[in-house]
Design a protein around this motif. Structure first.
Motif, short mmCIF file in Angstrom:
data_model
loop_
_atom_site.label_atom_id
_atom_site.label_comp_id
_atom_site.label_asym_id
_atom_site.label_seq_id
_atom_site.Cartn_x
_atom_site.Cartn_y
_atom_site.Cartn_z
N GLU A 201 18.62 -12.40 -20.12
CA GLU A 201 17.56 -13.12 -19.43
C GLU A 201 17.97 -13.46 -18.01
O GLU A 201 19.12 -13.86 -17.75
N GLY A 202 17.05 -13.28 -17.09
CA GLY A 202 17.24 -13.70 -15.71
C GLY A 202 16.15 -14.67 -15.31
O GLY A 202 15.00 -14.55 -15.75
N ALA A 203 16.51 -15.66 -14.49
CA ALA A 203 15.54 -16.68 -14.07
C ALA A 203 15.83 -17.09 -12.64
O ALA A 203 16.98 -17.07 -12.18
N CYS A 204 14.77 -17.47 -11.94
CA CYS A 204 14.90 -17.96 -10.57
C CYS A 204 13.92 -19.10 -10.37
O CYS A 204 12.74 -18.99 -10.72
N ASP A 205 14.40 -20.22 -9.83
CA ASP A 205 13.57 -21.39 -9.54
C ASP A 205 13.64 -21.71 -8.05
O ASP A 205 14.70 -21.53 -7.41
N TRP A 206 12.55 -22.20 -7.53
CA TRP A 206 12.45 -22.55 -6.11
C TRP A 206 11.77 -23.90 -5.97
O TRP A 206 10.81 -24.21 -6.69
N MET A 207 12.27 -24.73 -5.06
CA MET A 207 11.70 -26.05 -4.81
C MET A 207 11.52 -26.24 -3.31
O MET A 207 12.41 -25.87 -2.52
N HIS A 208 10.39 -26.82 -2.92
CA HIS A 208 10.09 -27.06 -1.51
C HIS A 208 9.61 -28.49 -1.32
O HIS A 208 8.71 -28.95 -2.03
N GLY A 209 10.22 -29.19 -0.36
CA GLY A 209 9.83 -30.56 -0.05
C GLY A 209 8.96 -30.65 1.19
O GLY A 209 9.05 -29.80 2.10
N PHE A 210 8.09 -31.67 1.22
CA PHE A 210 7.15 -31.86 2.33
C PHE A 210 7.40 -33.19 3.04
O PHE A 210 7.95 -34.12 2.46
N ASP A 211 6.98 -33.22 4.31
CA ASP A 211 7.00 -34.45 5.12
C ASP A 211 8.41 -35.05 5.17
O ASP A 211 8.60 -36.25 4.94
N LEU A 212 9.40 -34.23 5.49
CA LEU A 212 10.80 -34.67 5.49
C LEU A 212 11.20 -35.17 6.87
O LEU A 212 10.80 -34.62 7.90
N LYS A 213 12.03 -36.20 6.87
CA LYS A 213 12.52 -36.78 8.12
C LYS A 213 14.05 -36.81 8.17
O LYS A 213 14.64 -36.62 9.23
N TYR A 214 14.70 -37.07 7.04
CA TYR A 214 16.15 -37.27 7.03
C TYR A 214 16.92 -36.11 6.39
O TYR A 214 18.09 -35.90 6.73
N LEU A 215 16.32 -35.37 5.51
CA LEU A 215 17.01 -34.26 4.86
C LEU A 215 17.16 -33.09 5.83
O LEU A 215 16.32 -32.89 6.71
N ASP A 216 18.21 -32.28 5.62
CA ASP A 216 18.52 -31.19 6.53
C ASP A 216 17.66 -29.95 6.31
O ASP A 216 17.63 -29.06 7.15
N GLY A 217 17.01 -29.86 5.16
CA GLY A 217 16.18 -28.69 4.88
C GLY A 217 15.15 -29.00 3.83
O GLY A 217 15.20 -30.02 3.15
N ALA A 218 14.20 -28.06 3.68
CA ALA A 218 13.07 -28.31 2.78
C ALA A 218 13.09 -27.43 1.54
O ALA A 218 12.21 -27.57 0.69
N ASN A 219 14.09 -26.55 1.39
CA ASN A 219 14.07 -25.61 0.28
C ASN A 219 15.36 -25.66 -0.52
O ASN A 219 16.44 -25.98 0.01
N ARG A 220 15.23 -25.30 -1.80
CA ARG A 220 16.40 -25.15 -2.67
C ARG A 220 16.06 -24.11 -3.74
O ARG A 220 14.96 -24.12 -4.29
N ILE A 221 17.01 -23.21 -4.01
CA ILE A 221 16.80 -22.16 -5.00
C ILE A 221 17.89 -22.26 -6.07
O ILE A 221 19.00 -22.74 -5.82
N CYS A 222 17.55 -21.78 -7.24
CA CYS A 222 18.50 -21.76 -8.36
C CYS A 222 18.27 -20.48 -9.16
O CYS A 222 17.13 -20.18 -9.53
N THR A 223 19.30 -19.72 -9.41
CA THR A 223 19.21 -18.49 -10.20
C THR A 223 20.13 -18.59 -11.40
O THR A 223 21.21 -19.20 -11.33
N ASP A 224 19.71 -17.97 -12.51
CA ASP A 224 20.51 -17.99 -13.74
C ASP A 224 20.45 -16.63 -14.41
O ASP A 224 19.43 -15.94 -14.37
N LEU A 225 21.54 -16.27 -15.07
CA LEU A 225 21.63 -15.06 -15.88
C LEU A 225 22.23 -15.44 -17.22
O LEU A 225 23.28 -16.10 -17.27
N ARG A 226 21.58 -15.03 -18.32
CA ARG A 226 22.02 -15.39 -19.66
C ARG A 226 22.09 -14.15 -20.54
O ARG A 226 21.21 -13.30 -20.49
N VAL A 227 23.13 -14.10 -21.36
CA VAL A 227 23.29 -13.05 -22.35
C VAL A 227 23.63 -13.74 -23.67
O VAL A 227 24.56 -14.55 -23.74
N GLY A 228 22.84 -13.44 -24.73
CA GLY A 228 23.07 -14.16 -25.96
C GLY A 228 22.63 -13.41 -27.19
O GLY A 228 22.17 -12.26 -27.12
N TYR A 229 22.80 -14.08 -28.32
CA TYR A 229 22.46 -13.51 -29.62
C TYR A 229 21.89 -14.61 -30.50
O TYR A 229 22.49 -15.68 -30.65
#
Length: 502
Positions: A472-500
């Motif tokens: 299994e492969g997965a990818c998540d993305w998050m975006h923030g709005f109306d930011l003043k203090y944070l250095d960026g508005a995006n964050r991504i996360c990817t995962d790879l799983r092998v199982g039984y």
């Protein structure tokens, strides 16, 4: 790495033990309304056995993050979980290991920031390594047609190391023991269980060599008010004589009552928690308070589908006192005198979360929402009193399609929050000159991350093959709005799983 190798071999051996049924472990686990409660005797309310073993790894990066999170990180690990039903005995258990490497990390020095009412921050970005081991085991024995008894133990241990000054090594422990019993009375199933839990974490800080200027640290006593000074200073409690580390521990005692009538289930929990910061005669802070929780779940079965309705409520109150200690030396012996304690911080946390889940042969759908309130009040320097009211909300929807050998998943979420504060004085005495110190820059970053509107989306694809194997492969993305203090508005996360699954 040798430990990880052994765990991988263990998971592979477990994964080769049996054949696959159509349902995954997660779907079997969630169908029993008693799973997730403190009463392990309730696992006898289902008869389907399922296990799985999995290897996983992932990568996360982006500047839309809390002040203590890594700019980028990767993790890898293994996990195996099982529920087995025999003639009169049911068994449940799991084991997992995970290693995370985080880069550009500073801020909170705790493994679980925010769990305890105190915090310690350092300000030099560097690499951190976190290893987490966890296992749980439960057994339920059906004495007769009426009574079932059981007991369960949950254990988690973690260690973390920062590799750049201000260096520190952390050890974390979380242990829960819960015996329980259920009784069948007609269409009713009644249960009761006792719960004992201990959590602890220790921070051991050290500076290698010498530097042109000493490293500073900040001790947060509530709402980001506290003391900033050289890390060896007595105000941050990282290197005090007689202790030379920061130990925190908490004990929980309580119980739970459960009731089920056909497809309707409810449980009610009460716990009393008390903890301390320090050890032996050097107890700098003490905190305590009650915890309440309630869950209501309803399962509706149709010929071609199942419907689940869940509602979770939790309420925690915590008061923290600071002790006034004085060190007195005489004849080469240092004695600690306790002059009493002052209430400096109180907080109340309430969470409410409704959930709906639909399960059919081709389609699975889950929708969950939540409201969380956190009210805090701090009074560290007389006569100043500061209060905060923080409200956050979220809503998430997950969809899973079973298309032959493929499982296609998608999710969409939204979250936001609001914070308000007030300031007042308990006296109009104008002679008071000392004002509590707040780490304002870091506070602004933390509050913006917790309250900023954000959207999240994710996709996953699982391929099932060889009678139970999957990748299994997965990818998540998050975006923030109306930011003043944070250095960026995006964050991504990817995962790879092998199982039984078996």
């Amino acid at each position: 790495m040798n430990k990880l190798r052994y765990i991988i071999v263990l998971c592979v051996v477990l994964g080769c033990a049996s054949g696959l049924s159509a349902q995954t472990f997660e779907s079997v686990y969630r169908r029993n309304l008693w799973n997730g409660s403190s009463n392990v005797a309730g696992i006898r309310q289902d008869t389907v056995s399922r296990s799985f073993a999995e290897l996983h790894g992932g990568y996360e990066a982006g500047e839309f993050r809390d002040s203590w999170q890594a700019r980028k990180s990767w993790h890898a690990g293994a996990v195996t979980r099982s529920i087995r039903h025999l003639d009169r005995i049911s068994l449940s258990g799991s084991f997992s290991f995970d290693q995370t490497e985080g880069y550009g990390m500073c801020g909170s020095m705790f493994i679980s920031p925010g769990y305890y009412p105190v915090d310690v921050l350092e300000f030099t970005p560097g690499r951190k390594t976190l290893q987490t081991y966890a296992f749980d085991g439960g057994l339920a024995y059906e004495v007769n047609d009426v009574w079932t008894i059981g007991a369960k133990a949950d254990f988690e241990s973690a260690n973390m190391a920062k590799r750049k000054d201000l260096r520190h090594i952390n050890w974390k422990l979380d242990l829960t023991l819960s015996p329980g019993v259920t009784a069948h009375v007609g269409d009713f199933v009644l249960g009761v269980s006792a719960v004992f839990r201990k959590t602890s974490e220790t921070i051991n800080a050290v500076q290698i060599g010498t530097a042109e200027s000493s490293y500073h640290a900040f001790f947060d006593k509530g709402l980001m008010y506290g003391i900033e000074q050289v890390w060896t200073g007595s105000g941050v409690h990282l290197n005090e004589s007689g202790v030379n580390r920061l130990p925190v521990k908490e004990f929980h005692y309580g119980g739970s009552a459960q009731i089920q009538y056909k497809g309707l289930y409810a449980d009610f929990d009460y716990m009393h928690a008390g903890g301390s910061v320090g050890e032996k005669e050097y107890i700098w802070f003490g905190f305590k308070g009650p915890q309440y929780a309630a869950d209501v779940r309803y399962k509706m079965v149709r010929p071609a589908s199942e419907h689940y309705f869940r509602l979770h409520y939790s309420h925690r109150v915590q008061d923290m006192d600071e002790r006034v200690l004085e060190k007195v030396s005489g004849n080469g012996v240092t004695t600690v005198i306790d002059h009493g304690e002052n209430r400096i911080y109180s907080r109340e946390m309430i969470a409410l979360s409704p959930e709906y889940e639909y399960v059919a042969e081709i389609l699975e759908l889950k929708a969950v929402a939540g409201l969380e309130w956190e009210n805090g009040m701090t009074s560290q320097v007389y006569p100043y009193i500061y209060t905060q009211s923080l409200m956050t909300m979220y809503a998430d929807t997950d969809v899973l399609l079973h298309l032959g050998d493929f499982d296609l998943g998608a999710k969409l979420g939204y979250a936001s929050g609001k914070v308000s504060e007030t300031e007042r004085t308990a006296s109009k005495d104008q002679q008071v000159q000392t004002v509590p110190f707040r780490l304002k820059e870091w506070y602004d970053v933390r509050m913006e991350y917790r309250t900023a509107p954000r959207m999240s989306a994710g996709l996953s694809l699982r391929y099932n093959f060889l009678n139970g194997m999957y990748v299994e492969g997965a990818c998540d993305w998050m975006h923030g709005f109306d930011l003043k203090y944070l250095d960026g508005a995006n964050r991504i996360c990817t995962d790879l799983r092998v199982g039984y699954t078996f």
